[in-house]
Motif scaffolding. Structure first.
Motif: not given
Length: 369
Positions: A63-70
């Motif tokens: 799992v790749i997470v680009s940003s906390g906001l996203g």
């Protein structure tokens, strides 16, 4: 590093100035930055819901997470459709890759603890980390926020992975259409040597604007014959392929890969002549004689390019105007003045004193090459 002095590259992206410009300018190339797409942090709820259902139906490996906001925007949709517990369970059994501390903290708020991150705090490094490993049969879920990140997802698919894209941004046309309209004119007039396309939407927006302005055929002709179309990945290339073009695609979705494509192809596409033992290369904003770069204005360059396509042939001013898109609406006197400026441009160069552009009385001009 390859010297690209005299070449001009138009960069189409979601930014006013793209990092690609810095890399190209380090090679002495000139760049034109065009914000051809707006990236808005507002997901399409239906698309996120569909992607989430695909996530929870089968086990996930990465799992790749680009940003906390996203990620928070994604979770709001997940909660609405009632899949929050199922998604957290899938994540708990996957390797979690977070771009930065903020993204990692958002994952920790879900009760997840085993989280990987990069020192550079870039999503691209997370993708490159995966691409350096065998990915056949791996199932990847990527929360992404930009079109270049989608190119990395496509690269993972080509490596054998199954990728679910959770897109938490919308990619919209630019607010000012005159930006793309002016770029179409620049391409048609051959005032750039290449167009660098960083995503599918930027390519689609360029072609859509050209079609709306009635110049689509002219833009496609330029990208076929004179202006190098270079794409960051296969998604950016697909809209051009739909029109029968064969754009160049970088070997990987990293920016240095795209610079390498441009460095390889630009010299191949430029007009090259031999004049009394001197190698002469015609670029969009300059003429290169040997290793000397001589800046030349766009008008005279258009006339020189028209003559260089048929060296030794006599072309009338009318034929020069027909061959040079930027000269279609000018008179014979303008062509004469452009020829005069061309001759002066070679003063003090290895071609000083060479009768390169010859006047044939009552007939026109020819290039002695």
């Amino acid at each position: 590093m390859e010297d690209l002095a005299g070449y001009t590259v138009a960069i189409l992206s979601d930014r006013r100035r793209h990092d690609l410009a810095t890399l190209l300018e380090a090679t002495s190339a000139r760049t034109i930055n065009v914000q051809a797409v707006r990236s808005v942090a507002q997901p399409v709820a239906e698309a996120v819901a569909v992607a989430t259902r695909a996530c929870v139906t089968r086990p996930v490996h990465e799992v790749i997470v680009s940003s906390g906001l996203g990620l928070r925007a994604w979770l709001r949709v997940v909660q609405q459709i009632g899949h929050l517990d199922a998604l957290i369970d899938r994540m708990a059994h996957a390797r979690l890759l977070a771009r930065d501390g903020h993204a990692a903290d958002t994952l920790r708020d879900l009760g997840l603890s085993q989280i990987w991150a990069t020192a550079s705090a870039t999503t691209e490094d997370l993708f490159r980390y995966l691409l350096a490993q065998p990915m056949t049969g791996r199932r990847v879920v990527a929360q992404i926020e930009s079109e270049p990140q989608r190119e990395y997802c496509e690269a993972l698919r080509r490596d054998g992975a199954t990728v679910v894209e959770v897109i938490t941004n919308r990619f919209l046309p630019p607010l000012r259409i005159d930006i793309l309209r002016r770029l179409c004119g620049v391409i048609i007039r051959r005032q750039v040597d290449a167009v660098a396309l960083t995503g599918a939407t930027v390519t689609e927006n360029l072609l859509r604007q050209a079609e709306a302005d009635g110049v689509l055929d002219e833009v496609l002709n330029a990208l076929t014959a004179d202006v190098v179309p270079a794409c960051l990945g296969h998604l950016a290339a697909e809209p051009l392929r739909a029109f029968g073009l064969s754009p160049y695609v970088a070997n990987g979705p990293a920016l240095p890969d795209l610079v390498k494509v441009l460095a390889n192809q630009l010299p191949e596409w430029s007009l090259q002549l031999d004049v009394q033992g001197h190698r002469v290369e015609i670029r969009s904003r300059a003429v290169v004689i040997g290793h000397q770069v001589i800046p030349v204005q766009p008008g005279p360059i258009s006339v020189l390019r028209a003559l260089a396509r048929r060296p030794g042939w006599v072309l009338s001013p009318a034929e020069i105007r027909a061959a040079a898109p930027s000269w279609a609406d000018v008179d014979d006197h303008a062509v004469e003045m452009a020829v005069s400026r061309l001759r002066r441009a070679f003063d003090g160069t290895p071609l000083d004193g060479v009768d390169l552009i010859q006047t044939v009385m009552k007939r026109g001009y020819r290039l002695a090459a």
